[in-house]
Design an enzyme around this catalytic site. Sequence first.
Site, mmCIF file in Angstrom:
data_model
loop_
_atom_site.group_PDB
_atom_site.id
_atom_site.type_symbol
_atom_site.label_atom_id
_atom_site.label_comp_id
_atom_site.label_asym_id
_atom_site.label_seq_id
_atom_site.Cartn_x
_atom_site.Cartn_y
_atom_site.Cartn_z
ATOM 1 N N ARG A 2 36.316 43.569 -94.317
ATOM 2 C CA ARG A 2 35.745 42.100 -94.340
ATOM 3 C C ARG A 2 36.788 40.770 -94.631
ATOM 4 O O ARG A 2 37.248 40.114 -95.496
ATOM 5 C CB ARG A 2 35.371 42.444 -96.138
ATOM 6 C CG ARG A 2 33.640 42.764 -96.259
ATOM 7 C CD ARG A 2 34.036 43.604 -97.471
ATOM 8 N NE ARG A 2 34.336 45.297 -97.315
ATOM 9 C CZ ARG A 2 35.245 45.236 -98.700
ATOM 10 N NH1 ARG A 2 34.681 44.169 -99.759
ATOM 11 N NH2 ARG A 2 35.211 46.233 -99.123
ATOM 12 N N ARG A 6 31.443 37.292 -96.803
ATOM 13 C CA ARG A 6 30.832 36.409 -97.985
ATOM 14 C C ARG A 6 31.994 35.313 -98.678
ATOM 15 O O ARG A 6 31.716 34.404 -99.333
ATOM 16 C CB ARG A 6 30.411 36.979 -99.293
ATOM 17 C CG ARG A 6 28.412 37.947 -98.322
ATOM 18 C CD ARG A 6 28.458 39.160 -99.735
ATOM 19 N NE ARG A 6 29.687 40.192 -99.436
ATOM 20 C CZ ARG A 6 29.362 40.654 -100.984
ATOM 21 N NH1 ARG A 6 27.990 41.777 -101.020
ATOM 22 N NH2 ARG A 6 29.842 42.240 -100.380
ATOM 23 N N ARG A 15 23.927 34.824 -92.730
ATOM 24 C CA ARG A 15 23.818 35.305 -93.381
ATOM 25 C C ARG A 15 22.257 35.103 -93.808
ATOM 26 O O ARG A 15 21.237 36.019 -94.418
ATOM 27 C CB ARG A 15 25.044 36.045 -94.861
ATOM 28 C CG ARG A 15 24.965 36.631 -94.076
ATOM 29 C CD ARG A 15 24.479 38.801 -94.326
ATOM 30 N NE ARG A 15 24.877 39.150 -95.279
ATOM 31 C CZ ARG A 15 23.375 39.154 -95.986
ATOM 32 N NH1 ARG A 15 22.385 38.574 -95.755
ATOM 33 N NH2 ARG A 15 23.112 39.683 -97.066
ATOM 34 N N ASP A 51 29.701 47.957 -88.966
ATOM 35 C CA ASP A 51 30.132 48.560 -90.556
ATOM 36 C C ASP A 51 29.915 49.840 -90.108
ATOM 37 O O ASP A 51 29.631 50.115 -89.197
ATOM 38 C CB ASP A 51 28.797 48.571 -91.694
ATOM 39 C CG ASP A 51 29.351 48.723 -93.155
ATOM 40 O OD1 ASP A 51 29.429 48.194 -93.729
ATOM 41 O OD2 ASP A 51 28.602 49.948 -93.187
ATOM 42 N N TYR A 127 29.130 59.221 -98.388
ATOM 43 C CA TYR A 127 27.926 58.254 -98.525
ATOM 44 C C TYR A 127 26.690 59.693 -98.253
ATOM 45 O O TYR A 127 25.589 58.667 -98.125
ATOM 46 C CB TYR A 127 28.414 57.347 -97.201
ATOM 47 C CG TYR A 127 28.641 55.823 -98.228
ATOM 48 C CD1 TYR A 127 28.318 54.979 -98.820
ATOM 49 C CD2 TYR A 127 29.956 55.359 -97.352
ATOM 50 C CE1 TYR A 127 28.696 53.880 -98.956
ATOM 51 C CE2 TYR A 127 30.363 54.574 -97.934
ATOM 52 C CZ TYR A 127 30.235 54.080 -98.541
ATOM 53 O OH TYR A 127 30.908 52.998 -99.213
HETATM 54 O O1 CP3 Z 1 35.965 41.258 -90.724
HETATM 55 C C1 CP3 Z 1 35.256 42.563 -91.511
HETATM 56 O O2 CP3 Z 1 36.799 43.210 -92.365
HETATM 57 C C2 CP3 Z 1 34.856 43.824 -90.052
HETATM 58 C C3 CP3 Z 1 33.782 44.764 -90.631
HETATM 59 C C4 CP3 Z 1 33.699 45.238 -92.008
HETATM 60 C C5 CP3 Z 1 32.653 45.552 -93.107
HETATM 61 N N1 CP3 Z 1 33.167 46.378 -93.668
HETATM 62 C C6 CP3 Z 1 31.958 44.527 -92.425
HETATM 63 C C7 CP3 Z 1 30.959 44.365 -94.422
HETATM 64 C C8 CP3 Z 1 34.602 46.782 -91.638
HETATM 65 C C9 CP3 Z 1 35.941 47.553 -90.790
HETATM 66 C C10 CP3 Z 1 33.320 47.102 -93.166
HETATM 67 C C11 CP3 Z 1 33.947 49.534 -93.170
HETATM 68 C C12 CP3 Z 1 33.304 49.114 -94.425
HETATM 69 N N2 CP3 Z 1 31.872 49.860 -95.085
HETATM 70 C C13 CP3 Z 1 34.516 50.113 -95.624
HETATM 71 C C14 CP3 Z 1 35.685 50.588 -95.230
HETATM 72 C C15 CP3 Z 1 36.540 49.659 -95.753
HETATM 73 C C16 CP3 Z 1 36.823 50.378 -96.821
HETATM 74 O O3 CP3 Z 1 36.420 48.953 -97.916
HETATM 75 O O4 CP3 Z 1 36.803 50.306 -98.133
HETATM 76 C C17 CP3 Z 1 32.890 50.603 -96.422
HETATM 77 C C18 CP3 Z 1 33.146 51.640 -97.178
HETATM 78 C C19 CP3 Z 1 31.448 50.302 -95.714
HETATM 79 C C20 CP3 Z 1 30.492 50.266 -96.842
HETATM 80 C C21 CP3 Z 1 30.543 48.835 -97.457
HETATM 81 N N3 CP3 Z 1 30.060 48.368 -96.213
HETATM 82 C C22 CP3 Z 1 29.881 48.424 -98.887
HETATM 83 C C23 CP3 Z 1 30.802 49.596 -99.928
HETATM 84 C C24 CP3 Z 1 29.716 47.214 -99.051
HETATM 85 C C25 CP3 Z 1 29.515 46.267 -99.904
HETATM 86 C C26 CP3 Z 1 30.987 45.738 -99.621
HETATM 87 C C27 CP3 Z 1 30.356 44.288 -100.654
HETATM 88 O O5 CP3 Z 1 32.061 43.796 -100.659
HETATM 89 O O6 CP3 Z 1 30.276 44.445 -101.615
HETATM 90 C C28 CP3 Z 1 29.134 46.997 -97.594
HETATM 91 C C29 CP3 Z 1 28.663 45.759 -96.782
HETATM 92 C C30 CP3 Z 1 30.024 44.646 -96.070
HETATM 93 N N4 CP3 Z 1 30.444 45.176 -95.588
HETATM 94 C C31 CP3 Z 1 29.554 43.299 -96.253
HETATM 95 C C32 CP3 Z 1 30.960 42.954 -94.181
HETATM 96 C C33 CP3 Z 1 31.225 41.867 -94.551
HETATM 97 C C34 CP3 Z 1 29.027 42.535 -97.102
HETATM 98 C C35 CP3 Z 1 27.445 42.096 -96.519
HETATM 99 C C36 CP3 Z 1 26.481 41.611 -96.938
HETATM 100 O O7 CP3 Z 1 26.317 41.434 -97.888
HETATM 101 O O8 CP3 Z 1 26.764 39.842 -96.008
#
Ligand code: CP3
Length: 321
Positions: A2, A6, A15, A51, A127
């Site tokens: 991330r 956001r 978004r 993701d 998951y």
């Molecule tokens: O810029 C980056 O870092 C690249 C993208 C990236 C995202 N997810 C974007 C994202 C990466 C490397 C991930 C990996 C990911 N996704 C993991 C492993 C890393 C970790 O956090 O342990 C996991 C468990 C996920 C599954 C996932 N996706 C979750 C649990 C969530 C909610 C996170 C939150 O903050 O609420 C997401 C959504 C997500 N993945 C967002 C982003 C930018 C937010 C999406 C939005 O609403 O715009």
Amino acid sequence: MRQAGRYMDEYQAIRKDLSFLELCKNPELCCEVAMQPINAFGLETSIVFSDILLPAEAMGLDLSFGDGGPKLANPVRSLADIEALKDFDPAIATPWPAEAVKLTKKALGKDRALIGFCGAPFTLASYMIEGKSSRQFENTKRLMWHDPKALELLLDRLTQNLIPYLRAQIEAGADAVQIFDSWAGCLGVDAFDQFALDWTRKLVAGVADLGVPVIYYVNGCDHVLEQMAGCGVDVISIDWRVDPQEAVMRVGGQVAIQGNMDPGVLLGPPEVAVAEFEKNVAAFQGNPGYIFNLGSGVMQWSPVETVAAVAKALRDWRPRD
Ligand code: CP3
């Protein structure tokens, strides 16, 4: 992780017209949002925007993202559910991350590196079993202790599908890849070996001939550092609960360490976060190949000024005597 997201207005602007999943399936926009933090903060390494859950959708689960995070509407709970999953060809079912790698590599130019990624088999399996984020992983552990063979079949099927998925990103130009085992920290040391590490090791072996560095991340990894360091990866990525000096002592001679500032620090004022950054980096001295990173993703409430101040301190950082 991330790195884009956001906490940035530029990301929110993109978004507002499409869902997170639609964004992940639009390589041009994936490239644009991946470049937002690179351009704003002068970072030298980017991670492809995608993701970890896209392969779960490609295997037949109904994936969506809402306010409570990811949701899989038809979780797998039995051997029959696992047998009904589909195998997929990434070039057909999930072409977006590899396409985003190509575009982002071009945008980064030759002096900045790009990381590709996937979820580890255990984290994806949990998951797919829980259907959402979980605190206790009760469905995963129920299956683990009632029918370990069924869980192993799921892990095997995931591994076989993740190998070509990750290879596609490397073949598209990723300079390194990171495997996210975000949830494997919920396992004791023996279960970690059997249900997480063995499958990560197979995944790593499945891309080894392509010759790019592999990074393995586990959130909650203090009790399994030695195991992580011994699974064939080049770098281990650790969460913020691990004492850096202890990590260097335990595995620093064996692998490079990536980590591990608490992402919560970025919620503080810039000068406090920079002081924490200095402390964190100093504590890793002596680990060859050390990479500064956060111990988990940037939180959506992080003030951009604080992120920018830490990124500047990072760019300006020089070793001290
Ligand atoms: O810029 C980056 O870092 C690249 C993208 C990236 C995202 N997810 C974007 C994202 C990466 C490397 C991930 C990996 C990911 N996704 C993991 C492993 C890393 C970790 O956090 O342990 C996991 C468990 C996920 C599954 C996932 N996706 C979750 C649990 C969530 C909610 C996170 C939150 O903050 O609420 C997401 C959504 C997500 N993945 C967002 C982003 C930018 C937010 C999406 C939005 O609403 O715009």
